[in-house]
Design a protein around this motif. Structure first.
Motif, PDB file in Angstrom:
ATOM      1  N   LEU A 112       0.829  -1.209   0.000  1.00  0.00           N
ATOM      2  CA  LEU A 112       0.000   0.000   0.000  1.00  0.00           C
ATOM      3  C   LEU A 112       0.865   1.261   0.000  1.00  0.00           C
ATOM      4  CD1 LEU A 112      -2.780  -1.033   2.557  1.00  0.00           C
ATOM      5  CD2 LEU A 112      -3.023  -0.793   0.077  1.00  0.00           C
ATOM      6  N   GLN A 113       1.968   1.220   0.749  1.00  0.00           N
ATOM      7  CA  GLN A 113       2.848   2.393   0.792  1.00  0.00           C
ATOM      8  C   GLN A 113       3.473   2.665  -0.577  1.00  0.00           C
ATOM      9  OE1 GLN A 113       3.424   4.403   3.780  1.00  0.00           O
ATOM     10  NE2 GLN A 113       3.929   5.669   2.014  1.00  0.00           N
ATOM     11  N   LEU A 114       3.833   1.600  -1.274  1.00  0.00           N
ATOM     12  CA  LEU A 114       4.386   1.778  -2.619  1.00  0.00           C
ATOM     13  C   LEU A 114       3.355   2.378  -3.561  1.00  0.00           C
ATOM     14  CD1 LEU A 114       6.308  -1.620  -2.968  1.00  0.00           C
ATOM     15  CD2 LEU A 114       7.330   0.656  -2.752  1.00  0.00           C
ATOM     16  N   VAL A 115       2.099   1.974  -3.409  1.00  0.00           N
ATOM     17  CA  VAL A 115       1.033   2.524  -4.245  1.00  0.00           C
ATOM     18  C   VAL A 115       0.819   3.994  -3.933  1.00  0.00           C
ATOM     19  CG1 VAL A 115      -1.448   2.460  -4.683  1.00  0.00           C
ATOM     20  CG2 VAL A 115      -0.140   0.337  -4.628  1.00  0.00           C
ATOM     21  N   VAL A 116       0.751   4.322  -2.654  1.00  0.00           N
ATOM     22  CA  VAL A 116       0.535   5.715  -2.247  1.00  0.00           C
ATOM     23  C   VAL A 116       1.692   6.596  -2.698  1.00  0.00           C
ATOM     24  CG1 VAL A 116       0.366   7.246  -0.236  1.00  0.00           C
ATOM     25  CG2 VAL A 116      -0.961   5.124  -0.307  1.00  0.00           C
ATOM     26  N   ASP A 117       2.898   6.030  -2.734  1.00  0.00           N
ATOM     27  CA  ASP A 117       4.071   6.790  -3.159  1.00  0.00           C
ATOM     28  C   ASP A 117       4.176   6.903  -4.679  1.00  0.00           C
ATOM     29  OD1 ASP A 117       4.763   7.132  -0.536  1.00  0.00           O
ATOM     30  OD2 ASP A 117       6.241   5.517  -0.499  1.00  0.00           O
ATOM     31  N   SER A 118       3.167   6.357  -5.385  1.00  0.00           N
ATOM     32  CA  SER A 118       3.105   6.451  -6.858  1.00  0.00           C
ATOM     33  C   SER A 118       4.299   5.801  -7.549  1.00  0.00           C
ATOM     34  CB  SER A 118       2.980   7.921  -7.291  1.00  0.00           C
ATOM     35  OG  SER A 118       1.822   8.502  -6.755  1.00  0.00           O
ATOM     36  N   ILE A 119       4.751   4.674  -7.003  1.00  0.00           N
ATOM     37  CA  ILE A 119       5.834   3.921  -7.635  1.00  0.00           C
ATOM     38  C   ILE A 119       5.282   3.239  -8.890  1.00  0.00           C
ATOM     39  CG2 ILE A 119       7.568   2.114  -7.302  1.00  0.00           C
ATOM     40  CD1 ILE A 119       7.934   4.583  -5.539  1.00  0.00           C
ATOM     41  N   ASP A 120       6.136   3.104  -9.900  1.00  0.00           N
ATOM     42  CA  ASP A 120       5.730   2.461 -11.148  1.00  0.00           C
ATOM     43  C   ASP A 120       5.159   1.065 -10.876  1.00  0.00           C
ATOM     44  OD1 ASP A 120       5.956   2.373 -14.238  1.00  0.00           O
ATOM     45  OD2 ASP A 120       6.925   0.509 -13.576  1.00  0.00           O
ATOM     46  N   PRO A 121       4.017   0.734 -11.489  1.00  0.00           N
ATOM     47  CA  PRO A 121       3.369  -0.569 -11.231  1.00  0.00           C
ATOM     48  C   PRO A 121       4.282  -1.770 -11.453  1.00  0.00           C
ATOM     49  CG  PRO A 121       1.909   0.845 -12.478  1.00  0.00           C
ATOM     50  CD  PRO A 121       3.223   1.552 -12.410  1.00  0.00           C
ATOM     51  N   GLU A 122       5.071  -1.740 -12.516  1.00  0.00           N
ATOM     52  CA  GLU A 122       5.948  -2.876 -12.785  1.00  0.00           C
ATOM     53  C   GLU A 122       7.013  -3.010 -11.712  1.00  0.00           C
ATOM     54  OE1 GLU A 122       7.048  -6.288 -14.413  1.00  0.00           O
ATOM     55  OE2 GLU A 122       5.289  -5.086 -14.972  1.00  0.00           O
ATOM     56  N   LEU A 123       7.486  -1.881 -11.214  1.00  0.00           N
ATOM     57  CA  LEU A 123       8.486  -1.908 -10.149  1.00  0.00           C
ATOM     58  C   LEU A 123       7.865  -2.446  -8.854  1.00  0.00           C
ATOM     59  CD1 LEU A 123      11.317  -1.334  -9.190  1.00  0.00           C
ATOM     60  CD2 LEU A 123      10.659   1.056  -8.772  1.00  0.00           C
ATOM     61  N   ILE A 124       6.619  -2.063  -8.594  1.00  0.00           N
ATOM     62  CA  ILE A 124       5.916  -2.593  -7.419  1.00  0.00           C
ATOM     63  C   ILE A 124       5.818  -4.109  -7.518  1.00  0.00           C
ATOM     64  CG2 ILE A 124       3.700  -2.685  -6.211  1.00  0.00           C
ATOM     65  CD1 ILE A 124       3.270   0.220  -6.872  1.00  0.00           C
ATOM     66  N   ARG A 125       5.436  -4.588  -8.698  1.00  0.00           N
ATOM     67  CA  ARG A 125       5.313  -6.038  -8.895  1.00  0.00           C
ATOM     68  C   ARG A 125       6.651  -6.728  -8.638  1.00  0.00           C
ATOM     69  NH1 ARG A 125       1.877  -9.274 -11.727  1.00  0.00           N
ATOM     70  NH2 ARG A 125       0.847  -7.486 -12.715  1.00  0.00           N
ATOM     71  N   VAL A 126       7.727  -6.166  -9.170  1.00  0.00           N
ATOM     72  CA  VAL A 126       9.050  -6.769  -9.012  1.00  0.00           C
ATOM     73  C   VAL A 126       9.447  -6.808  -7.538  1.00  0.00           C
ATOM     74  CG1 VAL A 126      11.509  -6.449  -9.465  1.00  0.00           C
ATOM     75  CG2 VAL A 126       9.855  -6.171 -11.323  1.00  0.00           C
ATOM     76  N   ILE A 127       9.249  -5.694  -6.850  1.00  0.00           N
ATOM     77  CA  ILE A 127       9.628  -5.613  -5.434  1.00  0.00           C
ATOM     78  C   ILE A 127       8.874  -6.649  -4.604  1.00  0.00           C
ATOM     79  CG2 ILE A 127       9.515  -4.170  -3.358  1.00  0.00           C
ATOM     80  CD1 ILE A 127      10.043  -1.742  -5.174  1.00  0.00           C
ATOM     81  N   LEU A 128       7.569  -6.717  -4.806  1.00  0.00           N
ATOM     82  CA  LEU A 128       6.753  -7.628  -4.006  1.00  0.00           C
ATOM     83  C   LEU A 128       7.007  -9.089  -4.374  1.00  0.00           C
ATOM     84  CD1 LEU A 128       3.342  -5.710  -3.862  1.00  0.00           C
ATOM     85  CD2 LEU A 128       5.226  -5.704  -2.212  1.00  0.00           C
ATOM     86  N   GLU A 129       7.216  -9.367  -5.655  1.00  0.00           N
ATOM     87  CA  GLU A 129       7.470 -10.754  -6.055  1.00  0.00           C
ATOM     88  C   GLU A 129       8.844 -11.226  -5.584  1.00  0.00           C
ATOM     89  OE1 GLU A 129       6.745 -11.038 -10.231  1.00  0.00           O
ATOM     90  OE2 GLU A 129       4.557 -11.170  -9.972  1.00  0.00           O
ATOM     91  N   ILE A 130       9.821 -10.332  -5.544  1.00  0.00           N
ATOM     92  CA  ILE A 130      11.125 -10.696  -4.983  1.00  0.00           C
ATOM     93  C   ILE A 130      10.962 -11.054  -3.507  1.00  0.00           C
ATOM     94  CG2 ILE A 130      13.361  -9.753  -4.268  1.00  0.00           C
ATOM     95  CD1 ILE A 130      13.458  -8.231  -6.884  1.00  0.00           C
ATOM     96  N   ASP A 131      10.124 -10.287  -2.810  1.00  0.00           N
ATOM     97  CA  ASP A 131       9.851 -10.569  -1.398  1.00  0.00           C
ATOM     98  C   ASP A 131       9.250 -11.968  -1.237  1.00  0.00           C
ATOM     99  OD1 ASP A 131       8.683 -10.587   1.252  1.00  0.00           O
ATOM    100  OD2 ASP A 131       8.935  -8.423   1.273  1.00  0.00           O
ATOM    101  N   ILE A 132       8.285 -12.301  -2.106  1.00  0.00           N
ATOM    102  CA  ILE A 132       7.637 -13.620  -2.039  1.00  0.00           C
ATOM    103  C   ILE A 132       8.633 -14.725  -2.355  1.00  0.00           C
ATOM    104  CG2 ILE A 132       5.892 -15.109  -3.086  1.00  0.00           C
ATOM    105  CD1 ILE A 132       4.174 -12.644  -3.542  1.00  0.00           C
ATOM    106  N   ASP A 133       9.423 -14.542  -3.406  1.00  0.00           N
ATOM    107  CA  ASP A 133      10.401 -15.564  -3.798  1.00  0.00           C
ATOM    108  C   ASP A 133      11.436 -15.794  -2.698  1.00  0.00           C
ATOM    109  OD1 ASP A 133       9.118 -15.856  -6.209  1.00  0.00           O
ATOM    110  OD2 ASP A 133      10.509 -14.568  -7.324  1.00  0.00           O
TER     111      ASP A 133
END
Length: 260
Positions: A112-133
């Motif tokens: 949610l913080q990444l969304v509120v900070d207006s981070i690029d959607p693809e970058l958000i996906r990469v960050i969160l998926e790296i966390d999951i992996d």
């Protein structure tokens, strides 16, 4: 508490005890200190060779997690994400900043913080998926300790069996020693099999199932926060997230306009 795990362990050992007693045996006959040392001690020493002591010291923690697993409630998560979507459509994404502090889940809070900070959607996906992996790899590495121990226990049980047979053959002239040494030879295999197939392998499978539950939960978070950023209609967002759930869990989220 994972009641099934506790009941399974208690009932499993209970079944063994019951079988021994029904067969007219004595439980003391199944206790042999040298066999315990060879099977349990040998397997543990092999683990010490394979893993740092700091990792092995965490095994009680992993067992506690299996018995008292963390709660992942994807239904509640989807309801919260739909609520966030409704608010963001009315007041904008920045309005979610007031709700972030009240979010307890660190992963959802991060998204949610990444969304509120207006981070690029693809970058958000990469960050969160790296966390999951990274989480999945870490959990798999922890579970592997139990898998390895489950493989070592029967092996050292077999080593104990060979030791018992050697002792029996060396003392073959003394008929009074044949029975005790043969019992030692067999009981070590028994110990190894019980440890591996009643305790260690089921614990590893349980930890693996918990990891899959967490991956599912976090995958819903990823889809949810990306849909929030793209401004999806709350009903569309709900349908997207419901698709992650098995049919029996979807019922709690359905309304008259929804369908399975």
């Amino acid at each position: 508490m994972n009641i099934g795990l506790v009941i399974g362990l208690v009932a499993g050992f209970g079944a063994l005890v019951f079988g021994i007693l029904v067969a007219g045996g004595n439980l003391l006959l199944f206790w042999d200190a040298p066999s315990v040392i060879v099977t349990f001690g040998g397997g543990w020493c092999a683990l010490m060779v394979a893993y740092p002591l700091a990792r092995l010291a965490q095994m009680p923690t992993y067992m506690r997690i299996a018995i008292f697993p963390p709660k992942f409630n994807p239904v509640e998560l989807i309801i919260n994400l739909v609520t966030f979507a409704e608010k963001s459509r009315k007041e904008g994404l920045l309005a979610l900043e007031d709700d972030i502090e009240g979010v307890e889940d660190p992963f959802l809070k991060k998204g949610l913080q990444l969304v509120v900070d207006s981070i690029d959607p693809e970058l958000i996906r990469v960050i969160l998926e790296i966390d999951i992996d990274s989480m999945a790899e870490r959990h798999d590495a922890n579970k592997k300790i139990f898998d390895d121990f489950a493989g070592l226990a029967p092996s050292f049980g077999m080593i104990g069996t060979l030791m018992g047979l050697v002792l029996m053959l060396v003392n073959l002239n003394d008929k009074s020693m044949v029975g005790p040494y043969l019992a030692v030879a067999i009981i070590t295999t028994f110990y190894g099999a019980v440890l591996a197939y009643l305790v260690l392998t089921p614990l590893a499978s349980n930890l693996d199932a918990l990891t899959n539950e967490e991956i599912l939960y976090k995958s819903i978070v990823v889809m949810g926060v990306l849909s929030l950023q793209s401004g999806d209609n709350p009903r569309i967002l709900k349908q997207k997230l419901i698709s992650f759930l098995p049919p029996e869990m979807r019922v709690d989220l359905m309304d008259d306009k929804d369908s399975l």
